[in-house]
Design a protein around this motif. Sequence first.
Motif: not given
Length: 233
Positions: A66-74, A100-106, A110-118
């Motif tokens: 919860x606390x990290x999300x705003x720093x990551x968005x900044x 985090x991903x849900x926050x970006x989408x909701x 406009x950031x890229x959210x890209x999967x690196x599958x494995x």
Amino acid sequence: MPKINLGTLYVVSTPIGNLQDITKRALDCLKTVDYILCEDTRITNRLLLKYNIQSKLISYNEKNEHNRISKVIDDLNNNFNIALVSDAGTPCISDPGYRLVSHIKKNNLDFNVLPLPGPSAALSALSVSGLPSDSFYFVGFLPKKKGRQKKINQIKEIDSSIILYEAPYRINKTLSDLYSYLGDRKIFIAREMTKMYEQHFYGTIKSMIDQNIHINPKGEYVIIIAKEGYLVE
Ligand code: SAM
């Protein structure tokens, strides 16, 4: 097509046991990002040490997300490139990252959210289970107490193979609950996949209980349950 001049969040799958199970793309990404968000810095450090990666690690887990999300968005706003990993397998799949991903989408950020599958334990187990894999239902962990019986009753109705994650000290209880509510069914259990003491069990729930497979209190387990009626197919 990823947008240029925008921060990117890479959702990077990492090994579920064998450190060699990582893609070239994942390693290149982990080397070049501005920092790596990880569940437990000690665990991700083992991977970084093996591949001589010096990127900075920042902890990101259920307690602090919860606390990290705003720093990551900044940071994404400042065009940082950030990798998200979990202790093992694919982030967000019964692991931190979803919020985090849900926050970006909701918020239509406009950031890229890209999967690196494995690797992911669920698909690895399903792929060697021999149970129908054309259609499956992923449960993740069953609730420990509240809602457990309700969830197992829901599972009963599902017309596909069912994938459960389970902790070693609960496998015994889970098998007996599954037997009580579902009756006997074909199941497959994968223990410690890709690790030294990897074991696979294929049979019915009752046969697993009779074999006492739970007596080994160590290891990680995935359980695949066949849909009702598969026994007679
Ligand atoms: N996100 C991860 C993934 O994609 O596989 C799953 C994380 S979840 C917290 C951890 C659970 O995955 C374990 O309790 C176990 O049920 C399963 N698991 C992870 N690694 C495994 C392995 N090597 N063998 C069997 N099960 C494993």
